[in-house]
Write an enzyme that holds these catalytic residues in place. Sequence first.
Site, PDB file in Angstrom:
ATOM      1  N   LYS A   7      65.597  15.572  58.475  1.00 11.82           N
ATOM      2  CA  LYS A   7      65.260  14.944  59.757  1.00 11.82           C
ATOM      3  C   LYS A   7      66.463  14.974  60.692  1.00 11.82           C
ATOM      4  CE  LYS A   7      65.407  10.255  60.341  1.00 11.82           C
ATOM      5  NZ  LYS A   7      66.240   9.981  61.529  1.00 11.82           N
ATOM      6  N   ASN A   8      67.623  14.636  60.157  1.00  7.91           N
ATOM      7  CA  ASN A   8      68.801  14.530  61.013  1.00  7.91           C
ATOM      8  C   ASN A   8      69.347  15.886  61.444  1.00  7.91           C
ATOM      9  OD1 ASN A   8      68.516  11.820  60.820  1.00  7.91           O
ATOM     10  ND2 ASN A   8      70.308  11.459  59.524  1.00  7.91           N
ATOM     11  N   CYS A  62      66.251   2.662  64.676  1.00  3.63           N
ATOM     12  CA  CYS A  62      66.212   1.575  63.703  1.00  3.63           C
ATOM     13  C   CYS A  62      67.105   0.414  64.142  1.00  3.63           C
ATOM     14  CB  CYS A  62      66.709   2.084  62.349  1.00  3.63           C
ATOM     15  SG  CYS A  62      65.530   3.140  61.514  1.00  3.63           S
ATOM     16  N   ARG A  80      73.743  -1.088  68.482  1.00  6.08           N
ATOM     17  CA  ARG A  80      74.002   0.362  68.407  1.00  6.08           C
ATOM     18  C   ARG A  80      74.363   0.850  69.805  1.00  6.08           C
ATOM     19  NH1 ARG A  80      69.661   3.430  64.638  1.00  6.08           N
ATOM     20  NH2 ARG A  80      71.276   5.015  64.602  1.00  6.08           N
ATOM     21  N   ASP A 119      72.923   6.006  54.827  1.00  5.33           N
ATOM     22  CA  ASP A 119      71.463   6.138  54.743  1.00  5.33           C
ATOM     23  C   ASP A 119      70.935   6.088  53.306  1.00  5.33           C
ATOM     24  OD1 ASP A 119      71.253   6.238  57.446  1.00  5.33           O
ATOM     25  OD2 ASP A 119      70.770   8.371  57.593  1.00  5.33           O
ATOM     26  N   ARG A 155      58.776   7.916  59.635  1.00  9.35           N
ATOM     27  CA  ARG A 155      59.732   8.599  60.521  1.00  9.35           C
ATOM     28  C   ARG A 155      60.617   9.549  59.723  1.00  9.35           C
ATOM     29  NH1 ARG A 155      63.414   4.852  63.003  1.00  9.35           N
ATOM     30  NH2 ARG A 155      64.240   6.831  63.626  1.00  9.35           N
TER      31      ARG A 155
HETATM   32  C1  UD1 Z   1      73.041   9.348  62.688  1.00  9.52           C
HETATM   33  C2  UD1 Z   1      71.797   9.523  61.851  1.00  9.52           C
HETATM   34  C3  UD1 Z   1      71.515   8.249  61.057  1.00  9.52           C
HETATM   35  C4  UD1 Z   1      72.740   7.837  60.250  1.00  9.52           C
HETATM   36  C5  UD1 Z   1      73.984   7.779  61.128  1.00  9.52           C
HETATM   37  C6  UD1 Z   1      75.275   7.538  60.344  1.00  9.52           C
HETATM   38  C7  UD1 Z   1      70.492  11.071  63.183  1.00  9.52           C
HETATM   39  C8  UD1 Z   1      69.284  11.297  64.025  1.00  9.52           C
HETATM   40  N1  UD1 Z   1      70.672   9.816  62.718  1.00  9.52           N
HETATM   41  O1  UD1 Z   1      72.772   8.296  63.610  1.00  9.52           O
HETATM   42  O2  UD1 Z   1      70.435   8.495  60.169  1.00  9.52           O
HETATM   43  O3  UD1 Z   1      72.537   6.569  59.688  1.00  9.52           O
HETATM   44  O4  UD1 Z   1      74.152   9.028  61.855  1.00  9.52           O
HETATM   45  O5  UD1 Z   1      75.425   8.508  59.358  1.00  9.52           O
HETATM   46  O6  UD1 Z   1      71.241  11.976  62.909  1.00  9.52           O
HETATM   47  N2  UD1 Z   1      78.452   4.079  67.729  1.00  9.52           N
HETATM   48  C9  UD1 Z   1      79.091   3.470  68.793  1.00  9.52           C
HETATM   49  N3  UD1 Z   1      78.923   4.011  70.047  1.00  9.52           N
HETATM   50  C10 UD1 Z   1      78.186   5.130  70.254  1.00  9.52           C
HETATM   51  C11 UD1 Z   1      77.549   5.758  69.146  1.00  9.52           C
HETATM   52  C12 UD1 Z   1      77.710   5.200  67.892  1.00  9.52           C
HETATM   53  O7  UD1 Z   1      79.767   2.461  68.639  1.00  9.52           O
HETATM   54  O8  UD1 Z   1      78.079   5.577  71.400  1.00  9.52           O
HETATM   55  C13 UD1 Z   1      78.573   3.482  66.375  1.00  9.52           C
HETATM   56  C14 UD1 Z   1      77.236   3.051  65.802  1.00  9.52           C
HETATM   57  O9  UD1 Z   1      76.852   1.801  66.282  1.00  9.52           O
HETATM   58  C15 UD1 Z   1      77.546   3.064  64.320  1.00  9.52           C
HETATM   59  C16 UD1 Z   1      78.556   4.220  64.174  1.00  9.52           C
HETATM   60  O10 UD1 Z   1      79.037   4.470  65.480  1.00  9.52           O
HETATM   61  O11 UD1 Z   1      78.147   1.868  63.952  1.00  9.52           O
HETATM   62  C17 UD1 Z   1      77.976   5.492  63.637  1.00  9.52           C
HETATM   63  O12 UD1 Z   1      76.835   5.836  64.381  1.00  9.52           O
HETATM   64  P1  UD1 Z   1      76.430   7.348  64.623  1.00  9.52           P
HETATM   65  O13 UD1 Z   1      77.211   8.231  63.702  1.00  9.52           O
HETATM   66  O14 UD1 Z   1      76.506   7.619  66.078  1.00  9.52           O
HETATM   67  O15 UD1 Z   1      74.915   7.321  64.183  1.00  9.52           O
HETATM   68  P2  UD1 Z   1      73.709   8.069  64.873  1.00  9.52           P
HETATM   69  O16 UD1 Z   1      74.152   9.381  65.390  1.00  9.52           O
HETATM   70  O17 UD1 Z   1      72.995   7.133  65.764  1.00  9.52           O
END
Ligand code: UD1
Length: 421
Positions: free
Chosen positions: A22-23, A116, A121, A307, A399
């Site tokens: 998915k990711n 989620c 976030r 995850d 999902r």
């Molecule tokens: C992706 C994955 C999700 C997984 C996560 C961490 C997809 C579609 N989803 O989510 O399944 O759990 O990586 O491996 O690929 N953060 C900030 N500011 C930002 C963006 C992120 O502070 O602008 C923080 C988030 O709140 C979190 C951390 O960074 O605490 C990691 O998040 P991130 O790696 O961005 O996760 P996603 O890309 O949303």
Amino acid sequence: MEALIIRGGNPLYGDVPVYGAKNSILPLLAASLLVKGESTFENCPKLSDVDTSVDILRLLGARVEINERTITVCADEVESKEIPCDWMSKMRGSILFFGAMLSRFDEGKSCRPGGCPLGERPVDLHLFVMEQMGFSVIGCEEDFCCKRAEKKDKKRKFRLRIPSVGATENAILLAVLTPGETKIENAAREPEIGDLIAFLNKAGAKISGAGSKTLKIEGVSSLKGVRHRVISDRIAAGTYLLAAGTAGGSVTVKGIDESLLRAAMPPLREAGFLVETFPAEIKLTRKSRPLPFSKLSTSPYPGFPTDLLPQFMAVAAYAHGTTLFVDNVFENRFSHVPDLEQGGAEIDVAGNVALVYGKEKLFGMHAKAKDLRAGAALLLAALGAEGETVLTGVEHIDRGYERIEEIFCTLGGDVKRQKEE
Ligand code: UD1
């Protein structure tokens, strides 16, 4: 509203095929917006997040054809520069479609993404990346309304505050068609990012450093359509293996290499499971009640994946001892805990730390999945529990898992999907 009705207690035996992650498919579909001609993706999973992505592409004017596990996208006719808010709110991954839109048109409009509820976030890193790539947020009522004055042909370098997966992917999508050189430091290294880079390089991009913390991107003027096989879903594979950990039996996941789950292997063996690896195959056999894991603490790849933490907690709930879990990625990874406790589990939570005291038995519960991986954890716990579990919130599970009830029934489990009033 649908529910899964799970009668626990049947050990699970057999093989489960693992399809594309998915990711990975989400950023790949977003990247198809940057390509001239047809992008074809093989080994696609059939998930509701993929349906949402396809809907977004079609809404923007792309032609999308789906043939079993192959998705072909032609975005040549796309003209829309706006993703409507109700689509943006359906999943966190929609922010990648916004990034791709900005990359293609130098402007775009939308709202904050959904996803989620894993705590706060923020999207500051996405906005930071956009700014570094020359975009400014211009006055409009929506959260996102971005425009780039001109694509300057220069060298640029920036460092991500934390190695965010999504922000790294958006940085790649934005840099790939921007003239000059972009260096991204402290980039995320998840295999799904490597998959996006592999696709883009095949399409004509010039990205180096895949798998390392520093990515170097030489902007190109266009990308051409290519075929690409989506990397297998390591989280789905880990979840199916762990089901043998709660329910007992022996499960083999097919179509995934052990290297993608390397961080999960030592704890699985530590729990006393027999873990056998073959080319593109992993088999887990539970021989007796699991031993507790020593502390399980998540971190960005190549660390232990956030995850998979809830699913490991489901196993720990049955272990012969106590396990300490720490999630260093999200604020609230433990939304499944109150439901597990209702089934007899004993868990102490303080912030991002949880202590799971293993029990010999858990019992059926009335549970509600509040996020995707929490739903998977509740399902795993229910498969090993005595009695019947009614699990609602199935839309979260759909999902990220394909026909989950059929998979567990094929393995000998008793899981039915039922329409709820
Ligand atoms: C992706 C994955 C999700 C997984 C996560 C961490 C997809 C579609 N989803 O989510 O399944 O759990 O990586 O491996 O690929 N953060 C900030 N500011 C930002 C963006 C992120 O502070 O602008 C923080 C988030 O709140 C979190 C951390 O960074 O605490 C990691 O998040 P991130 O790696 O961005 O996760 P996603 O890309 O949303």
